[in-house]
Write a protein that holds these residues in place. Structure first.
Motif, PDB file in Angstrom:
ATOM      1  N   SER A   1       8.841   3.007 -13.733  1.00  0.00           N
ATOM      2  CA  SER A   1       7.789   3.916 -14.202  1.00  0.00           C
ATOM      3  C   SER A   1       6.463   3.211 -14.443  1.00  0.00           C
ATOM      4  N   ARG A   2       6.424   1.916 -14.235  1.00  0.00           N
ATOM      5  CA  ARG A   2       5.184   1.186 -14.436  1.00  0.00           C
ATOM      6  C   ARG A   2       5.008   0.172 -13.312  1.00  0.00           C
ATOM      7  N   SER A   3       3.773  -0.257 -13.108  1.00  0.00           N
ATOM      8  CA  SER A   3       3.457  -1.210 -12.048  1.00  0.00           C
ATOM      9  C   SER A   3       3.728  -2.629 -12.533  1.00  0.00           C
ATOM     10  N   PRO A   4       4.152  -3.529 -11.654  1.00  0.00           N
ATOM     11  CA  PRO A   4       4.442  -3.284 -10.237  1.00  0.00           C
ATOM     12  C   PRO A   4       5.828  -2.685 -10.036  1.00  0.00           C
TER      13      PRO A   4
ATOM     14  N   TYR B   1      10.796  -2.412   1.643  1.00  0.00           N
ATOM     15  CA  TYR B   1      11.129  -3.548   0.762  1.00  0.00           C
ATOM     16  C   TYR B   1      10.281  -4.763   1.112  1.00  0.00           C
ATOM     17  N   ASN B   2       9.681  -5.353   0.083  1.00  0.00           N
ATOM     18  CA  ASN B   2       8.732  -6.452   0.289  1.00  0.00           C
ATOM     19  C   ASN B   2       9.460  -7.797   0.300  1.00  0.00           C
ATOM     20  N   THR B   3       9.816  -8.258   1.501  1.00  0.00           N
ATOM     21  CA  THR B   3      10.341  -9.615   1.647  1.00  0.00           C
ATOM     22  C   THR B   3       9.266 -10.568   2.159  1.00  0.00           C
ATOM     23  N   TYR B   4       8.071 -10.038   2.435  1.00  0.00           N
ATOM     24  CA  TYR B   4       7.010 -10.846   3.020  1.00  0.00           C
ATOM     25  C   TYR B   4       6.383 -11.782   1.993  1.00  0.00           C
TER      26      TYR B   4
ATOM     27  N   ASP C   1       0.841  -1.188   0.000  1.00  0.00           N
ATOM     28  CA  ASP C   1       0.000   0.000   0.000  1.00  0.00           C
ATOM     29  C   ASP C   1       0.886   1.251   0.000  1.00  0.00           C
ATOM     30  N   ALA C   2       0.873   1.982  -1.090  1.00  0.00           N
ATOM     31  CA  ALA C   2       1.749   3.149  -1.227  1.00  0.00           C
ATOM     32  C   ALA C   2       1.350   4.286  -0.293  1.00  0.00           C
ATOM     33  N   GLN C   3       0.119   4.270   0.209  1.00  0.00           N
ATOM     34  CA  GLN C   3      -0.354   5.364   1.059  1.00  0.00           C
ATOM     35  C   GLN C   3      -0.026   5.151   2.538  1.00  0.00           C
TER      36      GLN C   3
END
Length: 344
Positions: free
Chosen positions: A216-219, A274-277, A95-97
């Motif tokens: 510049s693009r998702s993800p 950083y997403n290690t989950y 969640d970027a927010q």
């Protein structure tokens, strides 16, 4: 001259020119492994390896190291089951927010003399995976005219009109957690200059190659890059691009160039981005001094001590066997034809 004489001369001409080398007549040393020589050799190895191992262990013991695993405590789980907690962590990190600021407190166990190195450690992250390692293009990284060279960078290549620089999965997954340290409410600067290999800055990454269309693009895979700074000056990227051979590794984040006293309280503000989950990985912050052997590592010292100890044990065993059952060197009675004479 007869035909037989011609054939004889032909055969003679194929013979090699006589020399002591071709005839194996050069002087040579053929050491005989006497019991005394074997014992002395093992004793010498033992008394050599054990002090080397002890010196390595002593140097490793003098390294002061702080290791803080923060990935679990810096994200809410609310006492959920492991599966539900991990699902919530993944949603939180993506969640970027969401504010991902986390405050950690570390206590310095012993005085730490500068330079003090700050690392991030990742566990269960396989940078040596074949597809991951191949997903890069070194020509693009060092040559500004090769910005459209995205061969082998799949799936992070961009399109025909907007190629990605730097391309590839390694760059795309750039580590993006940040650390801010302070003591006594005074900021503790972390020097991030000269943390990459000099050869990478001068040869592997160009001084006139700039990031373009990166993240510049998702993800979004990880950290973004400043498009006004050339690749060879973005040292966090250069450190990350040197892929690790093992699934647990540390990479240099920066240096603290001031001493830390024993029992000082260090406040660390972590941006847990950083997403290690998603793959059940672990994240740790490591603050460490170094000695002449580098960081804290007891393995080499223990190997030297064990091998040296084994050498001494073998030497003692040889000595006991030699004293209990001595055997004269070159005793002909031990030859097979003397031990088992042929019956007439």
């Amino acid at each position: 001259m007869s035909a037989g004489d011609g054939a004889s001369q032909t055969k003679a001409s194929k013979r090699p020119t006589y020399s002591r080398f071709t005839q194996q007549e050069l002087p040579a040393c053929k050491p005989i492994l006497t019991p005394e020589l074997v014992m002395v050799t093992f004793i010498f190895l033992g008394i050599t390896f054990i002090p080397i191992g002890l010196s390595h262990l002593s140097a490793s013991d003098n390294v002061v190291e702080l290791v803080d695993r923060y990935d679990e405590d810096c994200i809410p789980a609310n006492n959920l089951s492991p599966e539900a907690a991990n699902s919530k962590r993944i949603g939180f990190i993506q969640d970027a927010q969401t504010d991902k600021t986390c405050i950690r407190t570390l206590i310095v166990p012993k005085k730490m003399t500068n330079p003090i190195y700050v690392y991030y450690q990742l566990d269960d992250f396989y940078q040596n995976h074949r597809r991951y390692v191949k997903s890069r293009n070194d020509e693009q990284y060092r040559n500004p005219s090769a910005d459209r060279e995205t061969k082998n960078c799949d799936p992070e290549t961009g399109d025909s009109a907007n190629s990605i620089v730097p391309c590839g999965l390694i760059a795309w997954s750039l580590f993006n957690d940040t650390y801010t340290l302070s003591r006594n409410n005074i900021n503790l600067p972390i020097n991030k200059k000269n943390i990459a290999w000099e050869s990478d800055k001068t040869h592997k990454f160009g001084s006139n190659v700039y990031p373009k269309n990166f993240q510049s693009r998702s993800p979004i895979g990880g950290a973004k890059l400043n498009e006004s700074i050339p690749l060879n000056q973005q040292e966090d990227l250069l450190v990350w691009m040197r892929t690790a051979a093992l699934p647990t590794f540390r990479k240099l984040y920066g240096r603290i160039e001031t001493d830390l006293e024993a029992n000082e309280e260090i406040k660390v503000v972590v941006k847990n981005n950083y997403n290690t989950y998603a793959f059940n990985g672990k994240k740790k912050l490591v603050i460490s001094t170094t000695t002449w052997i580098g960081g804290k590592n007891d393995f080499l010292g223990r190997v030297y001590v064990v091998v040296g100890g084994l050498c001494l044990m073998i030497a003692v065993a040889y000595i006991i066997a030699y004293l209990v059952r001595p055997r004269p060197l070159g005793d002909p009675s031990y030859l097979s034809w003397n031990r088992y004479p042929a019956s007439n």
